[in-house]
Design an enzyme around this catalytic site. Sequence first.
Site, PDB file in Angstrom:
ATOM      1  N   LYS A  13       0.836  -1.211   0.000  1.00  0.00           N
ATOM      2  CA  LYS A  13       0.000   0.000   0.000  1.00  0.00           C
ATOM      3  C   LYS A  13       0.871   1.262   0.000  1.00  0.00           C
ATOM      4  O   LYS A  13       0.613   2.205  -0.750  1.00  0.00           O
ATOM      5  CB  LYS A  13      -0.928   0.020   1.239  1.00  0.00           C
ATOM      6  CG  LYS A  13      -1.845  -1.187   1.344  1.00  0.00           C
ATOM      7  CD  LYS A  13      -2.812  -1.090   2.522  1.00  0.00           C
ATOM      8  CE  LYS A  13      -2.182  -1.045   3.893  1.00  0.00           C
ATOM      9  NZ  LYS A  13      -1.485  -2.299   4.291  1.00  0.00           N
ATOM     10  N   ARG A  89      -9.599   0.745   9.039  1.00  0.00           N
ATOM     11  CA  ARG A  89      -9.184  -0.610   9.407  1.00  0.00           C
ATOM     12  C   ARG A  89     -10.257  -1.327  10.199  1.00  0.00           C
ATOM     13  O   ARG A  89     -10.073  -2.493  10.553  1.00  0.00           O
ATOM     14  CB  ARG A  89      -7.934  -0.533  10.271  1.00  0.00           C
ATOM     15  CG  ARG A  89      -6.626  -0.871   9.529  1.00  0.00           C
ATOM     16  CD  ARG A  89      -5.518  -0.599  10.493  1.00  0.00           C
ATOM     17  NE  ARG A  89      -4.278  -1.224  10.324  1.00  0.00           N
ATOM     18  CZ  ARG A  89      -3.203  -0.647   9.768  1.00  0.00           C
ATOM     19  NH1 ARG A  89      -3.289   0.522   9.181  1.00  0.00           N
ATOM     20  NH2 ARG A  89      -2.053  -1.257   9.786  1.00  0.00           N
ATOM     21  N   ARG A 128      12.126  -5.079   5.060  1.00  0.00           N
ATOM     22  CA  ARG A 128      11.713  -3.740   4.623  1.00  0.00           C
ATOM     23  C   ARG A 128      12.461  -2.618   5.334  1.00  0.00           C
ATOM     24  O   ARG A 128      12.691  -2.680   6.530  1.00  0.00           O
ATOM     25  CB  ARG A 128      10.211  -3.659   4.927  1.00  0.00           C
ATOM     26  CG  ARG A 128       9.551  -2.398   4.562  1.00  0.00           C
ATOM     27  CD  ARG A 128       8.076  -2.623   4.446  1.00  0.00           C
ATOM     28  NE  ARG A 128       7.359  -2.580   5.724  1.00  0.00           N
ATOM     29  CZ  ARG A 128       6.046  -2.512   5.814  1.00  0.00           C
ATOM     30  NH1 ARG A 128       5.308  -2.493   4.714  1.00  0.00           N
ATOM     31  NH2 ARG A 128       5.455  -2.474   6.971  1.00  0.00           N
ATOM     32  N   ARG A 163      11.168  -0.298  10.694  1.00  0.00           N
ATOM     33  CA  ARG A 163      10.082  -0.147  11.666  1.00  0.00           C
ATOM     34  C   ARG A 163      10.217  -1.162  12.795  1.00  0.00           C
ATOM     35  O   ARG A 163      10.514  -2.323  12.551  1.00  0.00           O
ATOM     36  CB  ARG A 163       8.738  -0.318  10.954  1.00  0.00           C
ATOM     37  CG  ARG A 163       8.382   0.887  10.134  1.00  0.00           C
ATOM     38  CD  ARG A 163       7.159   0.659   9.300  1.00  0.00           C
ATOM     39  NE  ARG A 163       6.056   0.017  10.020  1.00  0.00           N
ATOM     40  CZ  ARG A 163       4.840  -0.085   9.533  1.00  0.00           C
ATOM     41  NH1 ARG A 163       4.564   0.434   8.344  1.00  0.00           N
ATOM     42  NH2 ARG A 163       3.902  -0.679  10.205  1.00  0.00           N
ATOM     43  N   ARG A 174      -0.408  -8.292  13.781  1.00  0.00           N
ATOM     44  CA  ARG A 174      -0.980  -7.373  12.784  1.00  0.00           C
ATOM     45  C   ARG A 174      -1.843  -8.121  11.764  1.00  0.00           C
ATOM     46  O   ARG A 174      -2.881  -7.625  11.327  1.00  0.00           O
ATOM     47  CB  ARG A 174       0.150  -6.603  12.087  1.00  0.00           C
ATOM     48  CG  ARG A 174       0.759  -5.554  13.007  1.00  0.00           C
ATOM     49  CD  ARG A 174       2.182  -5.226  12.628  1.00  0.00           C
ATOM     50  NE  ARG A 174       2.303  -4.440  11.421  1.00  0.00           N
ATOM     51  CZ  ARG A 174       3.436  -4.338  10.719  1.00  0.00           C
ATOM     52  NH1 ARG A 174       4.518  -4.984  11.101  1.00  0.00           N
ATOM     53  NH2 ARG A 174       3.475  -3.575   9.656  1.00  0.00           N
TER      54      ARG A 174
HETATM   55  P1  AMP Z   1       0.713   0.822   9.228  1.00  0.00           P
HETATM   56  O1  AMP Z   1       1.861   1.717   8.963  1.00  0.00           O
HETATM   57  O2  AMP Z   1      -0.500   1.189   8.438  1.00  0.00           O
HETATM   58  O3  AMP Z   1       1.057  -0.647   9.097  1.00  0.00           O
HETATM   59  O4  AMP Z   1       0.305   1.053  10.765  1.00  0.00           O
HETATM   60  C1  AMP Z   1       1.208   0.774  11.814  1.00  0.00           C
HETATM   61  C2  AMP Z   1       0.453   0.616  13.120  1.00  0.00           C
HETATM   62  O5  AMP Z   1      -0.239   1.845  13.424  1.00  0.00           O
HETATM   63  C3  AMP Z   1      -0.625  -0.447  13.127  1.00  0.00           C
HETATM   64  O6  AMP Z   1      -0.113  -1.741  13.404  1.00  0.00           O
HETATM   65  C4  AMP Z   1      -1.540   0.069  14.246  1.00  0.00           C
HETATM   66  O7  AMP Z   1      -0.968  -0.160  15.515  1.00  0.00           O
HETATM   67  C5  AMP Z   1      -1.511   1.575  13.996  1.00  0.00           C
HETATM   68  N1  AMP Z   1      -2.551   2.006  13.015  1.00  0.00           N
HETATM   69  C6  AMP Z   1      -2.345   2.569  11.803  1.00  0.00           C
HETATM   70  N2  AMP Z   1      -3.498   2.862  11.185  1.00  0.00           N
HETATM   71  C7  AMP Z   1      -4.473   2.450  12.030  1.00  0.00           C
HETATM   72  C8  AMP Z   1      -5.898   2.450  11.959  1.00  0.00           C
HETATM   73  N3  AMP Z   1      -6.550   2.934  10.880  1.00  0.00           N
HETATM   74  N4  AMP Z   1      -6.587   1.978  13.030  1.00  0.00           N
HETATM   75  C9  AMP Z   1      -5.961   1.501  14.129  1.00  0.00           C
HETATM   76  N5  AMP Z   1      -4.617   1.440  14.250  1.00  0.00           N
HETATM   77  C10 AMP Z   1      -3.873   1.918  13.212  1.00  0.00           C
END
Ligand code: AMP
Length: 217
Positions: A13, A89, A128, A163, A174
């Site tokens: 994404k 999400r 990554r 990360r 996740r």
């Molecule tokens: P991402 O970079 O999108 O993989 O997000 C990293 C982390 O941020 C996720 O594992 C969640 O802990 C938190 N997070 C990001 N977006 C959301 C969302 N829309 N709802 C809830 N938690 C989120």
Amino acid sequence: MNIILLGPPGAGKGTQSHRLVAERDMIQLSTGDMLRAARSSGTAMGKRVAAVMDAGNLVTDEIVIGLIDEQLSNPALDGKGFIFDGFPRTLAQADALGALLDSKGLKLHHVIEMRVDDDALVARITGRFTCSNCGAVYHDETKPTKKHNVCDNCGAVEQFTRRKDDNEDSLRTRLLAYYRDTSPLIGYYYAKGLLDRVDGLGSIDAVAGEIDEILTR
Ligand code: AMP
């Protein structure tokens, strides 16, 4: 045009969002990036979500809806197309996004599900790394930088970060969160007639081609 990129962690994404930003002048709204920024600038909210993020759990709907609301209300972004990356999400977030867009007279045009099998995700996520200067995403094996330690995109030297949540334990959590809380959105947007699917396992260019084809419809 406003779109959602929907898919598990590691589906690509972020990579496709960066391309769309560069090629179509769209605005990427990544709640993950916003939360990471809040953490590194040490805000109270950033401190509150740090442990939840590291474990791979979802932060509360209220926090992420607030972050998106703030961006959609930013007059500097008026008239731009948005890419929602990692948001919504949960079903509650999807409902809230619908209400926010309605209240601003905006519309959602496409929800693009990026499908990738679970074994491929582990390999993708564990290799990554990201340029902390421009956000470009690389991978040890599949997308290394052309010059060692130099970002291909912005030329920054030794600015790469990995990360904290890109490890196997956190990824498992996740993925569970994805299947439990996020995958119902596939049916939700299908029923609204907004869902399209791409094969996220293809090369970056192949996935880009499929997405571009959808956006021209
Ligand atoms: P991402 O970079 O999108 O993989 O997000 C990293 C982390 O941020 C996720 O594992 C969640 O802990 C938190 N997070 C990001 N977006 C959301 C969302 N829309 N709802 C809830 N938690 C989120």
